[in-house]
Design a protein around this motif. Structure first.
Motif, PDB file in Angstrom:
ATOM      1  N   UNK A 135      -2.304   1.160   7.164  1.00  0.00           N
ATOM      2  CA  UNK A 135      -3.606   1.292   7.837  1.00  0.00           C
ATOM      3  C   UNK A 135      -4.639   1.925   6.920  1.00  0.00           C
ATOM      4  N   UNK A 136      -4.212   2.878   6.099  1.00  0.00           N
ATOM      5  CA  UNK A 136      -5.150   3.501   5.160  1.00  0.00           C
ATOM      6  C   UNK A 136      -5.653   2.487   4.134  1.00  0.00           C
ATOM      7  N   UNK A 137      -4.771   1.600   3.695  1.00  0.00           N
ATOM      8  CA  UNK A 137      -5.205   0.556   2.760  1.00  0.00           C
ATOM      9  C   UNK A 137      -6.170  -0.411   3.446  1.00  0.00           C
ATOM     10  N   UNK A 138      -5.979  -0.663   4.736  1.00  0.00           N
ATOM     11  CA  UNK A 138      -6.902  -1.528   5.475  1.00  0.00           C
ATOM     12  C   UNK A 138      -8.288  -0.876   5.545  1.00  0.00           C
ATOM     13  N   UNK A 139      -8.306   0.433   5.766  1.00  0.00           N
ATOM     14  CA  UNK A 139      -9.589   1.149   5.777  1.00  0.00           C
ATOM     15  C   UNK A 139     -10.290   1.000   4.427  1.00  0.00           C
ATOM     16  N   UNK A 140      -9.533   1.194   3.335  1.00  0.00           N
ATOM     17  CA  UNK A 140     -10.126   1.072   2.002  1.00  0.00           C
ATOM     18  C   UNK A 140     -10.684  -0.332   1.785  1.00  0.00           C
ATOM     19  N   UNK A 141      -9.927  -1.330   2.211  1.00  0.00           N
ATOM     20  CA  UNK A 141     -10.379  -2.717   2.050  1.00  0.00           C
ATOM     21  C   UNK A 141     -11.661  -2.958   2.854  1.00  0.00           C
ATOM     22  N   UNK A 142     -11.729  -2.389   4.054  1.00  0.00           N
ATOM     23  CA  UNK A 142     -12.927  -2.543   4.883  1.00  0.00           C
ATOM     24  C   UNK A 142     -14.127  -1.902   4.210  1.00  0.00           C
ATOM     25  N   UNK A 143     -13.923  -0.749   3.583  1.00  0.00           N
ATOM     26  CA  UNK A 143     -15.001  -0.065   2.873  1.00  0.00           C
ATOM     27  C   UNK A 143     -15.518  -0.939   1.731  1.00  0.00           C
ATOM     28  N   UNK A 144     -14.604  -1.571   1.007  1.00  0.00           N
ATOM     29  CA  UNK A 144     -14.990  -2.451  -0.100  1.00  0.00           C
ATOM     30  C   UNK A 144     -15.744  -3.671   0.416  1.00  0.00           C
ATOM     31  N   UNK A 145     -15.263  -4.275   1.502  1.00  0.00           N
ATOM     32  CA  UNK A 145     -15.924  -5.449   2.063  1.00  0.00           C
ATOM     33  C   UNK A 145     -17.340  -5.127   2.517  1.00  0.00           C
ATOM     34  N   UNK A 146     -17.518  -3.946   3.104  1.00  0.00           N
ATOM     35  CA  UNK A 146     -18.860  -3.555   3.555  1.00  0.00           C
ATOM     36  C   UNK A 146     -19.800  -3.424   2.355  1.00  0.00           C
TER      37      UNK A 146
END
Length: 588
Positions: free
Chosen positions: A275-286
């Motif tokens: 889940x933490x990696x998903x958060x990081x990926x979301x931050x990058x996508x934004x």
């Protein structure tokens, strides 16, 4: 009189705070930039407050890199203090960097909330242990001798007919040889493969780079799956950081690497880490969405929203509530982005949900006490969401936004977050100015304008031109417009004073918004300056009437030229009418 010498940690902490402030970063932003996680805000706060007396520079490498702190600046911190580096840790970093890095990675994973002091104590203890172990190894026979012993033992077992023992000895020999090969070769192979990936990325072959990077990480899988995940994470962070600071970015490669890390963690059953990696990926996508066309940006924000929702579902069930809360804030920010991209009625549902997320967080018991740095962010963003949702003539939404911004000012003062404090002051000034336009009683309108002026002036104390040019320019522009409106409304002996102040603030804004850098903003300021000089010419007792009118005409002509070039016909018409009116008075 003996003066107590500043510690190395205090000197370094002061430098970090200075660098962060100059770059306009909050502690939360620095944590995300340096560590790709919001969870290190506590450590940054410890460093900046000087409570970590003697940190080893290598333990804060991510901060040093993120803030571009030079070796000379580190040396100055050491000279200004009584710094005595830990010899064991220095030696370990020189001779066993991979080991120390691996130990640090595992410690960070197991203890995400550990303080810098705890990290330093852990690493120093491991360094001492490494030194003692190395000393013992020196007294032992080398690896080749051990292999000879194992082979001799296998031969002896074979001669004695003990086939099982012979196989066990040979299995140990095989493992020893494999380990020796791993320690000496795998990291070298991975480094070469990563460099190949860098070359492919530089050439524009993003798909080839992605496959090469994943291949580098896969070298470690047979020996240490955590090393595989760490390698993917490190490469993704590096690509993300490079992309944030350049016009061209390879964010999709970074997000794909994090997707691979997520996949591995899911296979391992480590849902919190995934889940933490998903958060990081979301931050990058934004962040990637900011660099893309409208349609592409909308698609990326959708993916970021989806990843944030998935991460939130898992993280809110775990123990790391700081990380969970940051994910919720990022989700709400993405919802606001989506609402702005859609616009109109289609965007309203996203603003409503974003407001609900922020309000739920801020209403949570103990939230402000436990996470003050997140609370001021959430409150300021809540106000922004209300503004995004509101129409210009909606006093209820404007009042809700103002309440949120005032709360953000209070919370950021308690959390020692000057940049959020300043942003909330500017936002408050904008709302107060809008509310003054909707208020009827003249005395109430005037007081709202004065409050707006005070808010803008407060923000300028945090936004010097040399450090924050864009924020400085926008704040001066907002201040100038309110000063101008206040002057126009007064019609008394103070009118000229406020007009002159408005001219001064517009002049400061023009230091940022030049005709070349932002032609439309430049033209708007020219129009407003023309209106000020035209008004000043009408004040009784003015000695420079004709000069004021000529100056006003020049400003309107400047504005009309730019508006015409940019295709703003209505604005050109306004300027031409003003010029015609003033010219008639010149003739008189």
């Amino acid at each position: 009189m003996h003066m107590t010498q500043q510690s190395f940690g205090a000197a370094l902490g002061a430098l970090i705070k200075q660098k962060r402030t100059v770059q306009g970063m909050t502690q939360l932003q620095l944590s995300e930039d340096a560590y790709q996680t919001p969870g290190k805000v506590r450590r940054i706060s410890e460093l900046e407050s000087g409570t970590v007396a003697n940190p080893h520079p290598k333990t804060i490498d991510p901060l040093i890199v993120a803030l571009n702190i030079s070796d000379e600046e580190l040396a100055q911190c050491a000279r200004a203090s009584d710094h005595q580096p830990d010899k064991d840790l220095d030696d370990a970093y020189r001779n066993a960097r991979n080991l120390i890095d691996a130990l640090l990675y595992q410690f960070e994973h197991d203890n995400p909330d550990a303080s810098f002091s705890e990290v330093d104590d852990f690493l120093k203890a491991k360094a001492r242990h490494w030194r003692e172990l190395r000393g013992r190894i020196v007294t032992l026979e080398g690896t080749e001798t051990e292999l000879i012993k194992l082979k001799d033992s296998a031969n002896a077992a074979l001669q004695g007919g003990d086939f099982k023992a012979a196989d066990q000895f040979l299995e140990q020999a095989e493992a020893l040889r494999q380990t020796e090969h791993t320690l000496s070769e795998i990291s070298k192979l991975a480094a070469i493969r990563i460099t190949r990936g860098d070359i492919k990325l530089l050439s524009g072959d993003r798909e080839g780079a992605l496959g090469t990077y994943i291949g580098a990480a896969e070298f470690y899988r047979a020996f240490d799956i955590d090393e595989t995940v760490m390698t993917l994470d490190v490469i993704a962070n590096r690509i993300y950081e490079t992309g944030r600071r350049s016009l061209e970015s390879d964010f999709q490669v970074a997000s794909s690497l994090l997707a691979k890390a997520t996949e591995i963690r899911v296979e391992q059953g480590q849902q919190q880490s995934a889940a933490q990696f998903k958060y990081k990926a979301a931050l990058i996508l934004r962040n990637q969405a900011l660099k893309e066309s409208r349609d592409r940006a909308s698609e990326l924000v959708d993916r970021a929203i989806s990843l944030n929702r998935e991460a939130e579902t898992v993280l809110t069930q775990g123990e790391d509530q700081f990380f969970a809360t940051t994910t919720q804030i990022n989700l709400a920010n993405c919802l606001m982005d989506k609402g702005k991209l859609l616009g109109g009625e289609a965007g309203q549902a996203y603003f409503v949900e974003a407001i609900a997320v922020f309000e739920t967080l801020l209403a949570r018991e103990g939230f402000e006490r436990e996470f003050p740095e997140l609370a001021c962010h959430a409150s300021n963003n809540l106000g922004t969401a209300h503004l995004a949702k509101s129409k210009p003539s909606d006093p209820d939404e404007l009042s809700a936004a103002l309440a949120a911004f005032k709360r953000a000012i209070s919370l950021s003062a308690k959390a020692n977050e000057p940049d959020i404090w300043a942003a909330a002051q500017v936002n408050s000034g904008n709302v107060l100015a809008s509310l003054s336009d909707l208020t009827e009683p003249a005395n109430e309108k005037a007081f709202l304008r004065l409050q707006a002026i005070a808010a803008y002036c407060a923000a300028l104390e945090i936004y010097p031109l040399s450090f924050f040019p864009h924020q400085y320019g926008k704040t001066q522009y907002g201040l100038a417009t309110v000063l101008q409106a206040h002057a126009m409304a007064l019609q008394n002996e103070l009118t000229e004073l406020y007009l002159m102040r408005a001219i001064g603030s517009y002049g400061e804004a023009l230091k940022v918004f030049t005709q070349l850098s932002d032609p439309l903003m430049w033209a708007r300021i020219q129009t407003n300056l023309g209106a000020i000089y035209a008004t000043h010419a009408e004040i009784d007792g003015t000695s420079s009437v004709q000069e004021d009118r000529k100056t006003a005409i020049t400003y309107f002509e400047n504005a009309a030229t730019v508006f015409d070039a940019e295709g703003y016909g209505d604005q050109v018409k306004v300027c031409r009418q003003a010029i015609e009116s003033i010219m008639g008075k010149l003739t008189d």
